[in-house]
Design a protein around this motif. Sequence first.
Motif, PDB file in Angstrom:
ATOM      1  N   PHE A 160      45.491 -80.196  28.869  1.00  0.00           N
ATOM      2  CA  PHE A 160      45.185 -80.639  27.421  1.00  0.00           C
ATOM      3  C   PHE A 160      43.870 -81.429  27.445  1.00  0.00           C
ATOM      4  O   PHE A 160      43.855 -82.587  28.119  1.00  0.00           O
ATOM      5  CB  PHE A 160      46.386 -81.205  26.739  1.00  0.00           C
ATOM      6  N   ILE A 161      42.875 -81.045  26.820  1.00  0.00           N
ATOM      7  CA  ILE A 161      41.807 -81.897  26.675  1.00  0.00           C
ATOM      8  C   ILE A 161      41.532 -82.272  25.453  1.00  0.00           C
ATOM      9  O   ILE A 161      41.228 -81.380  24.613  1.00  0.00           O
ATOM     10  CB  ILE A 161      40.343 -81.156  27.443  1.00  0.00           C
ATOM     11  N   ALA A 162      41.341 -83.583  25.052  1.00  0.00           N
ATOM     12  CA  ALA A 162      41.152 -83.908  23.638  1.00  0.00           C
ATOM     13  C   ALA A 162      39.948 -84.721  23.496  1.00  0.00           C
ATOM     14  O   ALA A 162      39.516 -85.675  24.277  1.00  0.00           O
ATOM     15  CB  ALA A 162      42.361 -85.125  23.190  1.00  0.00           C
ATOM     16  N   ILE A 203      51.044 -87.861  18.989  1.00  0.00           N
ATOM     17  CA  ILE A 203      50.758 -86.901  19.959  1.00  0.00           C
ATOM     18  C   ILE A 203      50.759 -87.544  21.519  1.00  0.00           C
ATOM     19  O   ILE A 203      51.239 -86.481  22.424  1.00  0.00           O
ATOM     20  CB  ILE A 203      49.707 -86.141  19.550  1.00  0.00           C
ATOM     21  N   LYS A 204      50.202 -88.567  21.901  1.00  0.00           N
ATOM     22  CA  LYS A 204      50.384 -89.030  23.267  1.00  0.00           C
ATOM     23  C   LYS A 204      51.713 -89.229  23.655  1.00  0.00           C
ATOM     24  O   LYS A 204      51.946 -88.805  24.920  1.00  0.00           O
ATOM     25  CB  LYS A 204      49.816 -90.274  23.389  1.00  0.00           C
ATOM     26  N   ALA A 205      52.689 -89.561  22.807  1.00  0.00           N
ATOM     27  CA  ALA A 205      54.105 -89.511  23.268  1.00  0.00           C
ATOM     28  C   ALA A 205      54.569 -88.258  23.569  1.00  0.00           C
ATOM     29  O   ALA A 205      55.304 -88.087  24.442  1.00  0.00           O
ATOM     30  CB  ALA A 205      54.805 -90.316  22.137  1.00  0.00           C
ATOM     31  N   GLN A 206      54.243 -87.318  22.533  1.00  0.00           N
ATOM     32  CA  GLN A 206      54.975 -86.125  22.845  1.00  0.00           C
ATOM     33  C   GLN A 206      53.934 -85.313  23.874  1.00  0.00           C
ATOM     34  O   GLN A 206      54.727 -84.514  24.854  1.00  0.00           O
ATOM     35  CB  GLN A 206      54.299 -85.141  21.500  1.00  0.00           C
ATOM     36  N   LEU A 207      52.694 -85.815  24.402  1.00  0.00           N
ATOM     37  CA  LEU A 207      52.359 -85.109  25.550  1.00  0.00           C
ATOM     38  C   LEU A 207      52.790 -85.490  26.927  1.00  0.00           C
ATOM     39  O   LEU A 207      53.040 -84.820  27.751  1.00  0.00           O
ATOM     40  CB  LEU A 207      50.663 -85.383  25.545  1.00  0.00           C
ATOM     41  N   ASP A 208      53.420 -86.747  26.812  1.00  0.00           N
ATOM     42  CA  ASP A 208      54.111 -87.290  27.879  1.00  0.00           C
ATOM     43  C   ASP A 208      55.262 -86.610  28.298  1.00  0.00           C
ATOM     44  O   ASP A 208      55.597 -86.192  29.468  1.00  0.00           O
ATOM     45  CB  ASP A 208      54.403 -88.823  27.656  1.00  0.00           C
ATOM     46  N   GLN A 259      56.357 -84.346  31.674  1.00  0.00           N
ATOM     47  CA  GLN A 259      57.381 -84.430  32.246  1.00  0.00           C
ATOM     48  C   GLN A 259      58.233 -83.133  32.550  1.00  0.00           C
ATOM     49  O   GLN A 259      58.930 -82.831  33.516  1.00  0.00           O
ATOM     50  CB  GLN A 259      58.491 -85.431  31.815  1.00  0.00           C
ATOM     51  N   ALA A 260      58.320 -82.046  31.505  1.00  0.00           N
ATOM     52  CA  ALA A 260      59.002 -80.952  31.771  1.00  0.00           C
ATOM     53  C   ALA A 260      58.044 -79.842  32.274  1.00  0.00           C
ATOM     54  O   ALA A 260      58.998 -78.871  32.392  1.00  0.00           O
ATOM     55  CB  ALA A 260      59.168 -80.594  30.122  1.00  0.00           C
ATOM     56  N   SER A 261      56.875 -79.925  32.587  1.00  0.00           N
ATOM     57  CA  SER A 261      56.357 -79.031  33.075  1.00  0.00           C
ATOM     58  C   SER A 261      56.257 -78.618  34.543  1.00  0.00           C
ATOM     59  O   SER A 261      55.639 -77.689  35.124  1.00  0.00           O
ATOM     60  CB  SER A 261      54.621 -79.145  32.722  1.00  0.00           C
ATOM     61  N   ASP A 262      56.696 -79.695  35.248  1.00  0.00           N
ATOM     62  CA  ASP A 262      56.767 -79.268  36.828  1.00  0.00           C
ATOM     63  C   ASP A 262      55.342 -79.482  37.391  1.00  0.00           C
ATOM     64  O   ASP A 262      55.033 -78.400  38.134  1.00  0.00           O
ATOM     65  CB  ASP A 262      57.751 -78.195  37.180  1.00  0.00           C
ATOM     66  N   GLY A 263      54.531 -80.099  36.933  1.00  0.00           N
ATOM     67  CA  GLY A 263      52.993 -80.082  37.583  1.00  0.00           C
ATOM     68  C   GLY A 263      52.429 -79.300  36.768  1.00  0.00           C
ATOM     69  O   GLY A 263      51.104 -78.860  37.292  1.00  0.00           O
ATOM     70  N   LYS A 264      52.659 -78.171  36.121  1.00  0.00           N
ATOM     71  CA  LYS A 264      51.959 -77.080  35.376  1.00  0.00           C
ATOM     72  C   LYS A 264      51.051 -77.632  33.973  1.00  0.00           C
ATOM     73  O   LYS A 264      50.471 -76.933  33.528  1.00  0.00           O
ATOM     74  CB  LYS A 264      52.580 -75.903  34.999  1.00  0.00           C
ATOM     75  N   PHE A 265      51.189 -78.754  33.720  1.00  0.00           N
ATOM     76  CA  PHE A 265      50.491 -79.295  32.403  1.00  0.00           C
ATOM     77  C   PHE A 265      50.146 -80.775  32.564  1.00  0.00           C
ATOM     78  O   PHE A 265      50.877 -81.620  33.121  1.00  0.00           O
ATOM     79  CB  PHE A 265      51.522 -79.122  31.332  1.00  0.00           C
ATOM     80  N   SER A 266      48.939 -81.160  32.294  1.00  0.00           N
ATOM     81  CA  SER A 266      48.424 -82.525  32.164  1.00  0.00           C
ATOM     82  C   SER A 266      47.611 -82.755  31.091  1.00  0.00           C
ATOM     83  O   SER A 266      47.392 -81.512  30.172  1.00  0.00           O
ATOM     84  CB  SER A 266      47.581 -82.553  33.421  1.00  0.00           C
ATOM     85  N   TYR A 267      47.195 -83.609  30.861  1.00  0.00           N
ATOM     86  CA  TYR A 267      46.251 -83.852  29.604  1.00  0.00           C
ATOM     87  C   TYR A 267      45.374 -85.254  30.085  1.00  0.00           C
ATOM     88  O   TYR A 267      45.483 -85.992  30.670  1.00  0.00           O
ATOM     89  CB  TYR A 267      47.151 -84.339  28.365  1.00  0.00           C
ATOM     90  N   ASN A 322      49.940 -84.018  10.524  1.00  0.00           N
ATOM     91  CA  ASN A 322      51.149 -84.246  10.419  1.00  0.00           C
ATOM     92  C   ASN A 322      51.881 -84.438  12.041  1.00  0.00           C
ATOM     93  O   ASN A 322      51.833 -83.311  12.504  1.00  0.00           O
ATOM     94  CB  ASN A 322      51.920 -83.234   9.740  1.00  0.00           C
ATOM     95  N   PRO A 323      52.188 -85.468  12.236  1.00  0.00           N
ATOM     96  CA  PRO A 323      52.771 -85.561  13.951  1.00  0.00           C
ATOM     97  C   PRO A 323      53.948 -84.668  14.025  1.00  0.00           C
ATOM     98  O   PRO A 323      54.134 -83.977  15.149  1.00  0.00           O
ATOM     99  CB  PRO A 323      53.257 -87.032  13.978  1.00  0.00           C
ATOM    100  N   GLY A 324      54.662 -84.202  12.963  1.00  0.00           N
ATOM    101  CA  GLY A 324      55.764 -83.474  13.240  1.00  0.00           C
ATOM    102  C   GLY A 324      55.287 -81.983  13.434  1.00  0.00           C
ATOM    103  O   GLY A 324      56.207 -81.299  14.001  1.00  0.00           O
ATOM    104  N   ASN A 325      54.299 -81.509  13.272  1.00  0.00           N
ATOM    105  CA  ASN A 325      53.590 -80.102  13.341  1.00  0.00           C
ATOM    106  C   ASN A 325      52.820 -79.908  14.752  1.00  0.00           C
ATOM    107  O   ASN A 325      52.708 -79.127  15.017  1.00  0.00           O
ATOM    108  CB  ASN A 325      52.774 -79.903  12.311  1.00  0.00           C
TER     109      ASN A 325
END
Length: 941
Positions: free
Chosen positions: A451-453, A472-477, A481-489, A545-548
């Motif tokens: 994920f590149i912002a 969104i930074k909190a949701q990205l963290d 953690q759930a990606s098993d190394g397959k996701f970063s930002y 909207n952070p919820g979306n």
Amino acid sequence: MDTSHVARRVSAKELGLFFASPAAWLFLGGFAAVCLFVVFWIESFFARNIADVRPLFEWMPILLIFLCSAITMRTWSEERRNGTLEHVLVQPSALWRFSLGKFQACLSLLMLALMATLALPVTVSLIADLDWGPVWAGYIASVLLGSAYLSIGLFVSARTDNPIVSLLGSVALCGLVYLLGSNLFTEFFTNDTAEILRLFGSGSRFDSITRGVIDLRDLIYYLSLVIAFLGLNVYTLEKEGWARFSSTLRQRHWRVGTFLLLANLLVTNIWMQPISQLRWDLTQGKLHSISESSQELVGQLREPLLIRGYFSARNHPMLAPLEPQLRNLMLEYAEATGGNARVEFVDPALNPALEKEANEYYNIKATPFQVSDRYQASLVSGYFSILVKYANEYQVLSFSDLIEARTSTSGKAEVRLRNPEFDITRAIRDVLYSYRSGGDLFAGIEQPVEFIAYVSDADLLPDALLSYLDSIKAQLDIAVQASDGKFSYRFLQPEADEGQLAQQIEEQWGFAPMASPIDPEKDFYFYLTLADEKQVVQLPSGDFNPGNFRKSLDSGLKRFARDFTKTVAFAAPQVNQQMAAYNLGSHSFNGLESIITRNHSIILENLADGEISPEADILAVVAPHDLSELAVFAIDQFLMRGGTVVLATSPFSVEPDGGALALRSWDSGLEAWLSHHGVGIAESLVLDKRHARFPAPVQRDSGNLQFQDSRIIDYPYFIDIRENGLARHPVNGSLPQLTMAWASPLEVKRRDKLRVTQLLWSSPDAWLGAGDDISPRANQTWQPPGDTQRQLLGVAIQGRFQSLFKTPPASLQDRPEQVSPGVNAFVRRSPESSRIIIYPSNDFLSDRVLGALVRASGNRYLGPVELFSNTLDWALREEQLLQIRSRAHFNRTLPPMEQKLRVSLELANYAAAIAWLALLGLVTWLQGRRRKKRYVRELGL
């Protein structure tokens, strides 16, 4: 006498005697004539319009009964009547050598007769795409069945001295063996009993092989019949030398030996019956075996898979023979999973608990079928469904999903399995994806996604974006953690390093600075993207909207995942129900929508709001009409964010008008947008000498009066696209043929950073129509006004597109809910993964055209829909089903031909058969002369 050559010498003698008789030539010539007459007249080969020779082999079991009985009627009965049988019985050579020699002679005659029909498949292969696998399997089955009939004929002939009695007896016994497993006989029994009878019937075994599958069990069955009746033949001859009412040791040995031979043959067939793995699929593309794509998919299973067939003991006679084919295919899935799949076959009527579960939980209901016998018609409620269940997810395939039916020109229905592998594999994929979509999203992602912002410093951002950014930074963290190394930002500031990154992202992606309506002088960046090694996807910001956000993030991640059902945003004209009831001005695409729904999630998109749903993985726009600026902007920005846009559009549409056809101008609203990307669609329609047939309203003139008829006619506006017009591209999959209705020619200009792939063409015999009179008339001939040339009818463009818009439309900027003009993440330039795929016809996917093609061909024609489905799968990188989607049996059709050519081809087949018989006659005459000269030379005359 040299016993090692007895069989060969007997065979040569029998062949010589056979060809010395005029009856031999009548049998061979009559067989060839009847075979060709059946194909071209009774089965109406050209009107049937299927590129196979199945009609020939459908009648072969009956025709072979009479041919084989005629060949064998005189073999032993003449010996007995002329008194030469005693001479044979006292020869030092074993009797089985004489029987084998006569059998070899009869088999040679049978093969010569079958060779007279070879011109038929050769003709089909020259004019169409013929699958030779079922052809060779059909001839192998004919030789095997004929061998069985010949051995029966030899046995009957050995028991009488009257050739006529031998002929009638052979016909009766061969007919009994054939009828034993035929639908005519088995429909009086339950499915279980009928299945046992089919194991003993020669016709059912024959049908199994002519599908294109050589099963070792069928080979052993026919070999057993041959050995059994040849053994009975030898036993009958041996008994001729026995004294009446005697019982010597030799006689007892013969009786016991014959009984043991028959018993061992029966036991061998019973022992082999459960073994279904020893089979060879000769069809092109292995139609009756699961493909590598299916094996790869079932290899991903981690939980037990249940495939359960619901088949009633009493079902429709046309469905009953299809059940064993489904059973064999389902067992192959069990083998491919290495024991991770359980296959069950259930008759709900015998298990009330399972029937209740099927009715209430899986919504599997019995279907009423009308059946009839000699005395009355009745309704039978039967089950013919398959349940595919994985964990708590399940899919049900009903009989309407599994079978394909067409009506022959004689009015007889042909029912076959449509494409069971595709249906079962698709069901397995759907339950697997549904299960995973409720679990780990990252399990289906193979390559790491980042994920590149591109976000400005906090001092430049509006207050509303600051809180959004923290959320969104909190949701990205959590996602990391759930990606098993397959996701970063990571977050990058475009203004850093003197704005080098800002310049780079504007050149590459068209990411322009945004401005807040509160402080228009204060520019900032806020662009969110996902990227791997192959593609870049921009996430829509929505209303900040952070919820979306997590919903948008998951929708974006699914584009990189293989194991999730993709979502198609589908835009088509709204149907006016009142006008549709009268078939006026309606463009309905219910069939297309239904197919998309079966394979993908679907969102019926309203383009007028200027936005595409963030859940959409691909956008399909069919027959667009008078699109507003907001609608064009929505399509444009979906493309700019790395999406794929599939279009079916043309400047014209065809509608019924008072019993005729009217050509209407159809303004899509996309002309400027397509032209901006180098695509032009000419304001004319393509006509082609190679075209399909169409049940069209035809105007007939009679004196001063005009009448309206409905006829199936050759119609050059229905372009028949075959091998030379189908590019070798995944979107064409395994399509053997495609009918494109009322299409306009495409013109594509090459642009920098864009790759153009041509997908479809007309034939070189195409031309452009002039005027708006497209209604066919009786006895009308369509001739090009000048030179003909190939026309482009499908194209895919991929690369970096430039947006048509400089700024978002004013009506979008003025919306009160917008925080800034950049809320829609207005993008001026797309990534390289963006695609536009265009098919220049508004009508070729419509229900009206598909229905017309069904009425013209007599079968369920889905070529255009399969092309569109292939296009979606290819664009979404879901290519597992591409190669098996178009494997339906009735998909191979004959090319359009003029009546003169059809007559010429039919006469050529009759001529080829006559030429073959003439060649046999010449060879026989030459051998007779050579033999006569040898006799003269040996006698010294």
